[in-house]
Scaffold this active site. Sequence first.
Site, PDB file in Angstrom:
ATOM      1  N   HIS A   1     -43.834  -1.271  -1.653  1.00 27.52           N
ATOM      2  CA  HIS A   1     -42.765  -1.649  -0.724  1.00 27.52           C
ATOM      3  C   HIS A   1     -42.897  -0.817   0.541  1.00 27.52           C
ATOM      4  CE1 HIS A   1     -39.512  -3.527  -3.538  1.00 27.52           C
ATOM      5  NE2 HIS A   1     -40.714  -3.891  -3.882  1.00 27.52           N
TER       6      HIS A   1
ATOM      7  N   GLU B   1     -45.285  -5.626  -9.368  1.00 28.12           N
ATOM      8  CA  GLU B   1     -44.511  -4.862  -8.382  1.00 28.12           C
ATOM      9  C   GLU B   1     -44.493  -3.406  -8.807  1.00 28.12           C
ATOM     10  OE1 GLU B   1     -40.481  -6.128  -7.946  1.00 28.12           O
ATOM     11  OE2 GLU B   1     -40.129  -4.878  -6.208  1.00 28.12           O
TER      12      GLU B   1
ATOM     13  N   ARG C   1     -41.599 -14.189 -11.748  1.00 31.48           N
ATOM     14  CA  ARG C   1     -41.302 -12.766 -11.553  1.00 31.48           C
ATOM     15  C   ARG C   1     -40.538 -12.135 -12.728  1.00 31.48           C
ATOM     16  NH1 ARG C   1     -41.843  -8.995  -8.591  1.00 31.48           N
ATOM     17  NH2 ARG C   1     -39.895  -8.719  -7.455  1.00 31.48           N
TER      18      ARG C   1
ATOM     19  N   GLU D   1     -37.023 -12.847 -10.714  1.00 30.05           N
ATOM     20  CA  GLU D   1     -36.557 -11.530 -11.194  1.00 30.05           C
ATOM     21  C   GLU D   1     -35.148 -11.608 -11.766  1.00 30.05           C
ATOM     22  OE1 GLU D   1     -36.894  -9.247  -7.580  1.00 30.05           O
ATOM     23  OE2 GLU D   1     -34.724  -9.268  -7.358  1.00 30.05           O
TER      24      GLU D   1
ATOM     25  N   TYR E   1     -30.917  -6.081   3.094  1.00 32.59           N
ATOM     26  CA  TYR E   1     -31.604  -5.802   1.828  1.00 32.59           C
ATOM     27  C   TYR E   1     -32.995  -5.242   2.105  1.00 32.59           C
ATOM     28  CZ  TYR E   1     -35.037  -6.280  -1.619  1.00 32.59           C
ATOM     29  OH  TYR E   1     -36.094  -5.976  -2.421  1.00 32.59           O
TER      30      TYR E   1
ATOM     31  N   ASP F   1     -34.996   0.013 -10.256  1.00 35.67           N
ATOM     32  CA  ASP F   1     -33.860  -0.134 -11.165  1.00 35.67           C
ATOM     33  C   ASP F   1     -34.280  -0.728 -12.503  1.00 35.67           C
ATOM     34  OD1 ASP F   1     -33.652  -2.165  -8.730  1.00 35.67           O
ATOM     35  OD2 ASP F   1     -33.144  -3.288 -10.537  1.00 35.67           O
TER      36      ASP F   1
ATOM     37  N   HIS G   1     -41.385  -8.308 -11.937  1.00 35.52           N
ATOM     38  CA  HIS G   1     -40.442  -7.454 -11.216  1.00 35.52           C
ATOM     39  C   HIS G   1     -40.673  -6.014 -11.667  1.00 35.52           C
ATOM     40  CE1 HIS G   1     -35.878  -6.600 -10.457  1.00 35.52           C
ATOM     41  NE2 HIS G   1     -36.597  -6.273  -9.404  1.00 35.52           N
TER      42      HIS G   1
ATOM     43  N   HIS H   1     -34.979 -12.814  -0.673  1.00 34.43           N
ATOM     44  CA  HIS H   1     -33.858 -12.320  -1.500  1.00 34.43           C
ATOM     45  C   HIS H   1     -32.704 -13.310  -1.596  1.00 34.43           C
ATOM     46  CE1 HIS H   1     -31.669  -8.799  -3.273  1.00 34.43           C
ATOM     47  NE2 HIS H   1     -32.898  -8.525  -3.639  1.00 34.43           N
TER      48      HIS H   1
ATOM     49  N   ASP I   1     -39.765 -10.628   0.732  1.00 34.33           N
ATOM     50  CA  ASP I   1     -38.704 -11.063  -0.172  1.00 34.33           C
ATOM     51  C   ASP I   1     -37.527 -11.592   0.643  1.00 34.33           C
ATOM     52  OD1 ASP I   1     -37.214  -9.425  -3.098  1.00 34.33           O
ATOM     53  OD2 ASP I   1     -36.861 -11.380  -2.180  1.00 34.33           O
TER      54      ASP I   1
ATOM     55  N   TRP J   1     -26.688 -11.773  -1.291  1.00 32.65           N
ATOM     56  CA  TRP J   1     -27.306 -10.506  -0.841  1.00 32.65           C
ATOM     57  C   TRP J   1     -28.742 -10.484  -1.302  1.00 32.65           C
ATOM     58  CZ3 TRP J   1     -29.252  -6.592  -4.116  1.00 32.65           C
ATOM     59  CH2 TRP J   1     -29.720  -5.466  -3.418  1.00 32.65           C
TER      60      TRP J   1
ATOM     61  N   ARG K   1     -45.569  -5.137   0.468  1.00 32.77           N
ATOM     62  CA  ARG K   1     -44.432  -5.951   0.851  1.00 32.77           C
ATOM     63  C   ARG K   1     -43.783  -5.334   2.067  1.00 32.77           C
ATOM     64  NH1 ARG K   1     -38.681  -6.495  -2.270  1.00 32.77           N
ATOM     65  NH2 ARG K   1     -38.228  -4.783  -0.816  1.00 32.77           N
TER      66      ARG K   1
ATOM     67  N   GLU L   1     -40.897 -14.464  -1.535  1.00 34.46           N
ATOM     68  CA  GLU L   1     -40.127 -14.345  -2.778  1.00 34.46           C
ATOM     69  C   GLU L   1     -38.685 -14.787  -2.603  1.00 34.46           C
ATOM     70  OE1 GLU L   1     -40.088 -10.390  -4.306  1.00 34.46           O
ATOM     71  OE2 GLU L   1     -38.524 -10.835  -5.749  1.00 34.46           O
TER      72      GLU L   1
ATOM     73  N   ASN M   1     -28.992  -3.454 -13.216  1.00 36.80           N
ATOM     74  CA  ASN M   1     -28.462  -2.730 -12.070  1.00 36.80           C
ATOM     75  C   ASN M   1     -27.052  -3.190 -11.692  1.00 36.80           C
ATOM     76  OD1 ASN M   1     -28.371  -0.948  -9.976  1.00 36.80           O
ATOM     77  ND2 ASN M   1     -30.026  -1.884  -8.787  1.00 36.80           N
TER      78      ASN M   1
HETATM   79  C1  CS2 Z   1     -35.935  -6.836  -5.281  1.00 37.66           C
HETATM   80  C2  CS2 Z   1     -35.213  -5.963  -6.254  1.00 37.66           C
HETATM   81  O1  CS2 Z   1     -37.892  -5.706  -5.940  1.00 37.66           O
HETATM   82  C3  CS2 Z   1     -37.426  -6.793  -5.560  1.00 37.66           C
HETATM   83  O2  CS2 Z   1     -38.080  -7.827  -5.404  1.00 37.66           O
HETATM   84  O3  CS2 Z   1     -35.476  -8.143  -5.274  1.00 37.66           O
HETATM   85  O4  CS2 Z   1     -35.394  -4.674  -5.822  1.00 37.66           O
HETATM   86  C4  CS2 Z   1     -33.725  -6.227  -6.404  1.00 37.66           C
HETATM   87  O5  CS2 Z   1     -33.092  -6.156  -5.151  1.00 37.66           O
HETATM   88  C5  CS2 Z   1     -33.144  -5.177  -7.321  1.00 37.66           C
HETATM   89  O6  CS2 Z   1     -33.857  -5.206  -8.523  1.00 37.66           O
HETATM   90  C6  CS2 Z   1     -31.673  -5.424  -7.564  1.00 37.66           C
HETATM   91  O7  CS2 Z   1     -31.183  -4.452  -8.459  1.00 37.66           O
HETATM   92 MG    MG Z   2     -36.977  -9.533  -5.226  1.00 29.32          MG
END
Ligand code: CS2
Ligand code: MG
Length: 403
Positions: free
Chosen positions: A122, A339, A283, A262, A159, A316, A312, A212, A210, A403, A147, A236, A37
């Site tokens: 999600h 996920e 992940r 991830e 995010y 994307d 993951h 993140h 998450d 981020w 989540r 996460e 991504n």
């Molecule tokens: C995120 C992802 O799904 C998750 O746990 O961390 O969506 C991540 O933000 C994206 O894959 C970034 O491209």
């Molecule tokens: Mg993540």
Amino acid sequence: MKITALKVIVCSPGRNFVTLKIETDEGLVGYGDATLNGRELAVASYLTDHINPCLVGRDAHQIEDIWQYLYRGAYWRRGPVTMSAIGAVDTALWDIKAKAANMPLYQLLGGRSRSRVLVYAHANGSDIAATVEEVLRHQEMGFEAIRAQSGVPGLDTVYGVAKGQKLYEPADGSLPAEHDWNTEKYLVHTPKLFDAVRSAVGPDVHLLHDAHHRLTPIEAVRLGRDLEPHRLFWLEDATPAENQESFRLIRHATLTPLAVGEVFNTIWDCKQLIEEQLIDYIRTSVTHAGGITGLRRIADFASLYQVRTGCHGATDLSPICMGAALHVDTWVPNFGIQEYMRHSEVTLDVFPHDYRFESGYMVCGESAGHGVSIDEKLAAKYPYQPAYLPINRQKHDGAMWNW
Ligand code: CS2
Ligand code: MG
């Protein structure tokens, strides 16, 4: 069986994807996902300009030798671009081998370990009330694991939270969008979010969150402790994991289970985290960790330390990655959870697939291979669109943040 042609297909049905198609002299075709991504074209070029010419004429059955050839042969090892390109080749070759054996991929890995694959959805919202509503809606849809991510008062965009009713898509700008970040606001808000979510869904739903990569280790301890009463399935990316040792502080200070990986692309990124049991779930994804071959090595290593998989599966990563992941999930003994961010209809139209969702679980198909392909004619209608992931800057002083 000889590789006769390799083709990279870059398309954007709802969002950008990079797909590798490998053809053989026995008429069998395999598909791999090479989507990274925000850096899609780097992987497309790595395949087209550097890998594909080296593979024409090689034996498609020699999956391991080709993996070693591409990993060692580059000299410049590892990294998300390299390993996503290797991942796509590897996934396509496993797809071909399973088709040659006329069996679903999970059979080639060792057969079925479970009847179905637990997935998590999600749920996100601009504030606590909207997020609780989304969590309840997903509970209604049959999800047993959800989540929750919400907007944070005082911050415009964070995010994981979609704008309006659209499916959440982080890569939303032809240049990186710059968002404000404030850790203190997030740390005050998130426990309140889970107070509300847990009281709404009751004790039986697995809840995940998450962070993140946005916390320092001591901040992650604070959040992990604050969330302990809600018994999360996992927290996460509590802190960036380049320094794997930093998870010792978090691990020894809170009971909240931890998931990382991830953004990892080889076993070396997580070796210490796993062997010191600093995490509970790994992940890594089929696409980014060097394919089925790379992911299987990590999963087997993790099984020695009671670390479970939690692949993951964001939108994307293409349906090809999801399909391949579900075959790994069906086989892998130390499975944790998968996920499942549902792709948009336009994406699913471009990637015919045989996996299905069944009230909170996914079931991979029984067709030979990983069960996913690409409709090249339809894909051609959706040309690549430059799209970048956002960045965070600290609200109070504008300094770069994660981020
Ligand atoms: C995120 C992802 O799904 C998750 O746990 O961390 O969506 C991540 O933000 C994206 O894959 C970034 O491209
Ligand atoms: Mg993540």
